[in-house]
Design an enzyme around this catalytic site. Sequence first.
Site, PDB file in Angstrom:
ATOM      1  N   PHE A 394      -2.601  52.326  56.650  1.00 31.64           N
ATOM      2  CA  PHE A 394      -2.784  50.979  57.180  1.00 31.64           C
ATOM      3  C   PHE A 394      -2.124  50.881  58.555  1.00 31.64           C
ATOM      4  O   PHE A 394      -0.930  51.154  58.702  1.00 31.64           O
ATOM      5  CB  PHE A 394      -2.154  49.951  56.238  1.00 31.64           C
ATOM      6  N   GLU A 395      -2.905  50.483  59.537  1.00 31.73           N
ATOM      7  CA  GLU A 395      -2.410  50.374  60.895  1.00 31.73           C
ATOM      8  C   GLU A 395      -2.733  48.989  61.453  1.00 31.73           C
ATOM      9  O   GLU A 395      -3.242  48.123  60.757  1.00 31.73           O
ATOM     10  CB  GLU A 395      -3.018  51.482  61.774  1.00 31.73           C
ATOM     11  N   GLY A 396      -2.414  48.797  62.733  1.00 30.28           N
ATOM     12  CA  GLY A 396      -2.746  47.541  63.396  1.00 30.28           C
ATOM     13  C   GLY A 396      -2.113  46.343  62.729  1.00 30.28           C
ATOM     14  O   GLY A 396      -0.907  46.252  62.562  1.00 30.28           O
TER      15      GLY A 396
END
Length: 608
Positions: A394-396
């Site tokens: 999970f990024e951003g």
Amino acid sequence: MERTRRPALYPRLVAALAAAVLTAGGLVAAAQTARAADADIARNGGFESGLTGWSCTAGSGSVVTTPVHGGSGALKGTPAGNDNAKCSQTVTVKPDSAYTLSSWVRGDYVYLGASGTGTTDVSTWTQSAPDWQRLTTSFRTGPGTTSVTVYTHGWYGTPAYYADDLTLVGPGGASEQPPAVPTGLKADSVTSTSVALSWAPVAGATGYTVHRGAAKALDVSGTSATVTGLSPATAYSFQVAATNAAGASALSPAVTATTSASGGGGGGGTDLPAHALVGYLHSSFANGSGYTRMADVPASWDVINLAFGEPTSVTSGDIRFGLCPAAECPNVESAAEFKAAIKAKQAAGKKVLISIGGANGQVQLSTTAARDTFVSSVSKIIDEYGLDGLDIDFEGHSLSLNTGDTDFRNPTTPVVVNLISAIKTLKAKYGADFVLTMAPETFFVQLGYQYYGSGPWGGQDPRAGSYLPVIHALRDDLTLLHVQDYNSGPIMGLDNQYHSMGGADFHIAMTDMLLTGFPVAGDTTKVFPALRPDQVAIGLPASTQAGNGHTSPAEVNKALNCLTKKTDCGSYQTHGTWPALRGLMTWSINWDRFNQWDFSRNFDAYFG
């Protein structure tokens, strides 16, 4: 944490001019002479006994042998982030009495003050002291005041300051009694190398000493502590004593905790090799690195993460995965060939996982409905392709913390709570062999040493440190954490210095934090416990094209030497040596192929 405003220079100048006028007119009163009964009642003001009697925020204080004003030691305070390196002690005083506080200081924007006086709290400061300069202030205690706190601190974002020979001259207060024995000592959680403890607060205590067996393990200011550096599958006995200026209480009744077995903790993949190579395979898209068929992935790769499963919308929780379209990837294999190749890899002892997220796959499980959809859709992918588990990338803006969510041990933000719940459900469904890995960026993990969520005053980026509650809640199910040590800004390490990506130093400092543990946002009552070394791999880009922060093979080897052998460490001093460090992760297998397999060949050569 209290933030003191920097005093304006203009009022200071006015005060100085006024003093000069009064002096010229002969109106300055003679300084009050200390009474014969007055004495220096500060404890260890010369710092000859280390930090005994002192408490420094966020571990910001240390004692140095140079520079010193007198004796053999002086305080060094290092501000960082939202911490101004405040070091303080509480002193017993008499009500309605006069006191003079003094200290020699060195550095820029150094403060000296007293709080809790019962009248007007006082402070003084210097804008610049390139050499030792004496600061002095005075106060009178209130009619009911029996203790005051004296302190010194620097300023946010400035270099380290020094203080020495601090004195508080005045009448001593009534004899203080040691605090009562702590109660409620318990072991909250254990790993193979650490035990987290907590206990009830004790009135009048200014600190606590934790004992492991007959030896002192550590001193803390709060009512929790994590004892690290333990051996797997071993029973330990712990006690705690409360302390103040008068001394220490008797030790509490003992509590016994047994560490988990090495390599245990519930995470699947315990049949991984002692040192594993993890890589991401671009299976659903093409980029400049080209498409690599599953059957063509070399045997060097022990864990293959399929990139990526992505949601139908940010908040749907509905994850989909498919092979790269032939128009985009002309050499893509058929679904049947892909699945057959996965089975062949697994037969050879390799693990194949679905990786969820990536830079373009924002996932926010903000509702229980999204959580349940996530579980069902991820299960469908795992079942269809016969996969070994799940990688969370999970990024951003996938993870962030709501205002007021300040304790990583007890998160309240729905996107965090629902993600934890979803993964636990998947783990329960697939059992002990389910492999769980995570690939957060440094912003979401190590930055939590300085900042957590929106912070105590609000205004911080709410994503800071937001992976910590997920990692912590799932540490017993976690197979591997491989933080992305790339595409990162400078990050502060446990030495309170900033480290930048691209060389061995960055990987050493970032990995040391995971294997040592650290206070979250500088709060020593909220310590993120160390992970087992077999749960940790270092994440790097495979080539200069793969991401910012590419590290040459020679620098990668230096980092491995330092962390596993305590050699080639440079200026950074690690808090241990971890020969069981699991290995390396890279983005990506495709980019390594593009770069003539430079990354994987170096891994094979290093670990044999």
